[in-house]
Write an enzyme that holds these catalytic residues in place. Sequence first.
Site, PDB file in Angstrom:
ATOM      1  N   ARG C 106       7.330  10.885  16.966  1.00 51.49           N
ATOM      2  CA  ARG C 106       7.272   9.512  16.444  1.00 51.49           C
ATOM      3  C   ARG C 106       6.031   9.303  15.569  1.00 51.49           C
ATOM      4  O   ARG C 106       6.098   8.692  14.501  1.00 51.49           O
ATOM      5  CB  ARG C 106       7.318   8.518  17.615  1.00 51.49           C
ATOM      6  N   LYS C 173     -13.542 -11.181 -11.143  1.00 51.48           N
ATOM      7  CA  LYS C 173     -12.442 -12.133 -10.984  1.00 51.48           C
ATOM      8  C   LYS C 173     -12.946 -13.548 -11.236  1.00 51.48           C
ATOM      9  O   LYS C 173     -14.113 -13.771 -11.544  1.00 51.48           O
ATOM     10  CB  LYS C 173     -11.853 -11.996  -9.583  1.00 51.48           C
TER      11      LYS C 173
END
Lengths: 282, 282, 282, 282, 282, 282
Positions: C106, C173
Amino acid sequence: MIALDFTQAPPPALVDPIVRRALEEDIGGGDITSALTIAADARASARLVARKPGTIAGLVAAEAAFRLLDASLRFEVATPDGGKAAAGDLLASISGNTRAILAGERVALNFLGHLSGVATATAALVEAVAGTRARISCTRKTLPGLRLLEKYAVRCGGGVNHRFGLYDAVLIKDNHVAAAGGIAQALKRARAGFGGKIEIEVDDLGQLEEALAGGADIVLLDNMNLDQMRSAVALTAGRAVLEASGNVTLATVRGIAETGVDVISSGALTHSAMNLDIGLDF
Amino acid sequence: MIALDFTQAPPPALVDPIVRRALEEDIGGGDITSALTIAADARASARLVARKPGTIAGLVAAEAAFRLLDASLRFEVATPDGGKAAAGDLLASISGNTRAILAGERVALNFLGHLSGVATATAALVEAVAGTRARISCTRKTLPGLRLLEKYAVRCGGGVNHRFGLYDAVLIKDNHVAAAGGIAQALKRARAGFGGKIEIEVDDLGQLEEALAGGADIVLLDNMNLDQMRSAVALTAGRAVLEASGNVTLATVRGIAETGVDVISSGALTHSAMNLDIGLDF
Amino acid sequence: MIALDFTQAPPPALVDPIVRRALEEDIGGGDITSALTIAADARASARLVARKPGTIAGLVAAEAAFRLLDASLRFEVATPDGGKAAAGDLLASISGNTRAILAGERVALNFLGHLSGVATATAALVEAVAGTRARISCTRKTLPGLRLLEKYAVRCGGGVNHRFGLYDAVLIKDNHVAAAGGIAQALKRARAGFGGKIEIEVDDLGQLEEALAGGADIVLLDNMNLDQMRSAVALTAGRAVLEASGNVTLATVRGIAETGVDVISSGALTHSAMNLDIGLDF
Amino acid sequence: MIALDFTQAPPPALVDPIVRRALEEDIGGGDITSALTIAADARASARLVARKPGTIAGLVAAEAAFRLLDASLRFEVATPDGGKAAAGDLLASISGNTRAILAGERVALNFLGHLSGVATATAALVEAVAGTRARISCTRKTLPGLRLLEKYAVRCGGGVNHRFGLYDAVLIKDNHVAAAGGIAQALKRARAGFGGKIEIEVDDLGQLEEALAGGADIVLLDNMNLDQMRSAVALTAGRAVLEASGNVTLATVRGIAETGVDVISSGALTHSAMNLDIGLDF
Amino acid sequence: MIALDFTQAPPPALVDPIVRRALEEDIGGGDITSALTIAADARASARLVARKPGTIAGLVAAEAAFRLLDASLRFEVATPDGGKAAAGDLLASISGNTRAILAGERVALNFLGHLSGVATATAALVEAVAGTRARISCTRKTLPGLRLLEKYAVRCGGGVNHRFGLYDAVLIKDNHVAAAGGIAQALKRARAGFGGKIEIEVDDLGQLEEALAGGADIVLLDNMNLDQMRSAVALTAGRAVLEASGNVTLATVRGIAETGVDVISSGALTHSAMNLDIGLDF
Amino acid sequence: MIALDFTQAPPPALVDPIVRRALEEDIGGGDITSALTIAADARASARLVARKPGTIAGLVAAEAAFRLLDASLRFEVATPDGGKAAAGDLLASISGNTRAILAGERVALNFLGHLSGVATATAALVEAVAGTRARISCTRKTLPGLRLLEKYAVRCGGGVNHRFGLYDAVLIKDNHVAAAGGIAQALKRARAGFGGKIEIEVDDLGQLEEALAGGADIVLLDNMNLDQMRSAVALTAGRAVLEASGNVTLATVRGIAETGVDVISSGALTHSAMNLDIGLDF
């Protein structure tokens, strides 16, 4: 990516694990001496004081050392990281439980002395090249586990940072050139895959010409003498940033800077820094 | 507990986590330059070579750096830790995947250069005091996170180790004396709780007498001049081990040793070690 | 520092700790089911098989999962990271102790499915823009703890990497612009401190002009429509690298690429990747 | 052990190490952009706002990200984990040092966007099956390192948790059946060693009959069609809990639920979750 | 989830970090004694031998201790985990570098002695109840950091495991009952959220009746005397699994088992285990 | 270095990582029972109470367990570490969120019960030898991962600490003697390299004479009977510290102490400590 010039200190999230490991190293089963000679509830005030003049770096780590030992200790900064201290100047004061202060003393001083040593060595080179265009930069030749803090200390000293690791810049060295089949080819391959500025190391003016022809953004002049560097500056004529490396000392750095190179990098700033003498006075 | 004199290297169980952190620091998202210029399946042989003469320490960490990057690299030691190398001497050879060798180069050299620097500085002091009774010792003034390896490097250089941390020895300093109410009282308290040898720091001969009267096993003569040290040796007459500390350099150490002290300790061995120049040649 | 285009896999030194944590998460006190139903010495061979077509990434982590559980398991790669698999194709085969294979299944599939999902999504965008100048890039919008591997998966899919973190590039930004007092001022400050290429985010053509005037190396066109992008390409005329961001899907990406932008970045590549269906067949 | 239905958030002791690793990944040597453009002592307030509607999960991790960067930041929750947000809704507000807020922004959003994506996808399935007996469950198909938080997010979305790992439940799959020599034998062995409820995976009604005869508590109907599931419900007649798995989407889930199964499990909830768009507005 | 009965050993991925920490604790700066008295290249063979009879557990940790110190040591198991040893029996043999064997000796023995002590105590109780229906179980009263290995040791001794932690089972105690407003209410709430078997603690038969009425799967009879237990078994008549707890010793356990309870749990198995005397003979 | 006698508690920097691992072990995916039965905002006060008389150790770890789960819990110490408690005595009180208190209960009690068990066993031996010169000491036979805290617990019980690990003292055992070629030779080699007190293990009086002749500081009398010990004390006549080891129980310890030995060491204090029964009452 030469020349990262900023003074932000790393946050506790990054500093604390490094300081915690240093405390584990030093304290282990406990501070026997203090436990045997000092009352458990004794309280004291102490002062971190520069014994020699220098540029300070590492108070963020010193603060962490005391805080991680005893969250109730008071730690007040007098000369912040990046500040210049004369011999005798107060850097910070600590008050609270005496045993906790003594338990943190050595770890705090080990960080502070080393990082201030790095900052002081950097500041000396920066001062020596004042008035020239040259910036002083460190390298990846840092002491294992301390890169983050050493790079910060270099910035505290007025220097700039070269790349942080293999992951954040391209620097083509002789082995890469050999593997790629020449300077032109190495630059071409790097340009194809990397959008940032590309640096390449050269040993002589012939290689420099190839590097410039190949479009290198930054050229590392490795162990050139002053005449070669001057010729390199003339030949480059601003087409690339020039970084000088090799035999950089306080005695030589001014001469190197006056050749007109843009950056002077020194591994010794970090790998051979002299500890700045700082003490804790009660 | 001054003078641990043994040359056993720390095992992988202890070295690997330190080296792994250094690799994480340097490699991060990957070695961009090699990836862009060197074929993924290229193979090479390389040689770790001393560029300057010195005493070698840290091959255990260099080996770990390469092994943790690529378990199939071959690493063969030519000059083992503790050995003396002339400039040009082969220290070890590595063969295997070229990218893996280049990815480990800087981390391996950072360990090797620093630790060999510590060993070389130690060996220089050891040599300088040859023929005297003095042993050269380091202190707790080590670089954070590197104490284990630095103490090992000191032993590789022929020096001995002082205590490893606050937990494994008693060293009574001025603050402890003040808190305990005097030298006699501090020694008495320490003796009551500690079965090993007890060391105390003194500044002058008066304090030395008190320390001897109090039964100190080891006395740290802090920043004494040569005359004071000679008097201290005479006064002590073998009743305690005498450790000299302060202003220990290659220039002064012989003089200090000739006063007859037993141990000379130096923080600079670890906190201000000059990197030994070592390179990786392909 | 847009566009790191290289395919080197991260080394075991960096992958193993990530995989070890995943194993700890999944196995805890042990695999009860296997322990109760399968003999301790049972041996098996199993095959990692693609159930859907896609581009493979993560075999380095799958290999580590099995190796860390049982060093004697044999793991052989058939379709290496970066390869394309059709449904039914063998990716790797594992043989050895049955319980160990089942215990690792898994965790190996969780890495492999997610990272191949990232690679497959990347490859789809890369293919969609084939013939244009546009490169497909990821962002810092990665799943916590998996950035290193997700960036690698993007490269496996033919994409390129944007910056790895806050530390290795400048991307100005709106908040930075506001704090600095305008685009020109923000660029000037960044240029003063950063030697690499400088990127700035703009919302409209007016800001783009300011950015170009300020000497931005890379301009991020945030959420522009196709007309705006085309105008931006024309206006820029090669003076800067243009990165398009916002609303990037398989349906829109070709149109974006045809505007002539250089880079198209997508957070969804990593933060919203669909798992590629891969199974382990005995 | 299907169906753990509780909403307790994991405590800081477990969340902090996961968040710290994410911060290390993103910040490394420091936030260059903020350091160059924003004053060190600037202060701001910011708002975590949902850009799209969804169910929120992960504020515990977002809070940790900001707290570990700067313990003096104020973080106030407006829409707690498990709450539903419309586009534009305030989730939490942060105030304090601007650089610290910006440094934590991306890590906080990466946790919050992914975990809210998991919660939102879960809530959609939960809503789609409203009025039926079916519970929506996740699986072990989680992203490595994030299982604890993803399982929590599923609960925030109204879903339930299947087993946490191999250690806390028995789920017999085809390989176990084959190794044990049949369904009856596998169930018998498991029952002998496990006191909790035992689940077994079946592919058809014949296997289901064997499973019920063997006393299975829970039966996983693997990839059955709706007719098969209806027959399975009828055949089982309440003797076991029935879990349906395979091809579970928003389009199919209602139909599956109406067959009368008790639990519907989906790996896609965690391994293929779409990020929920959340922003940080200043 | 009482009664996990399986003998799988935890894999190296989980054992190694636990053993590594133990090595760090013990070795620190190095094994001074061996380094001073034993040649670096001396080789030896040694035998792990039981000094007292008992059931063995922990060879997986002992193996890891030697392997992590020196990967070239040979370690061969003679009496595997779960096996019974008479005084003098060989458990495993180690050969290789003498210093490495001595460096690992104490850590290996500390694991082996403690875990074999747990296994031996378990086996004694298991033997004492032979022929009854009772299984012997441990609890969550384990020594911090050693739960995984102690639970494994209980299984090696023939016992079964109760829940591994708070996360994998429901066990309703008096505080939960009080908070929920009674046994019926607490069971109802738990049943609503938990799909596994639900256990509740009761102090007397009245509470037992309530628990059975509320549909408890497992009832923990806390500190009941034998008469009460017998009545509990009669009253329950197979409707729930009964676990007896409190005052479980080798002297009392048979009596408890003969009351007909299904499980007898003991915190002392892990929190008060006597070390099994095992030595390393050269 | 026998006999470290000090009562300083290890600081949070060292305790917290140990406690955090214990919390991870126990809590994993969450406390299901509390989450299902107790309101999220319920508040409670609880009292840590001794159920049996004993000497308390470990409140530093208990405090950490609650603090790391919920920093807003109040924890007030009533009987500090090192204090003696009668059955029923209050050790500390905790108040705050009910779920957080219950989540920390078992981990806090596991530390407190074990460490108080160590302290109580130590105190019993200390009391039994009252009036003699003998000190009670622990050994390196500690439970893996808990050495720091167990050594502290021994000190809380009035005992003293032997060496902390292989790194902080020399203890020459039979294998070292054999390798060195005899007692005299082993002592000589150790003395040459170690400046602290040197201990050697002997089995009979002949070996003791050799050890004394060789200048041993401390002699470990291994498994001698009382007559041999008395002879050893007489023969030694104060020339060395004598440590008795082997078959030390509450029944035998007074007799051993009355032979005149200086130190009596017991591995059982740590490796076979009985848990002290402590409960948390609401």
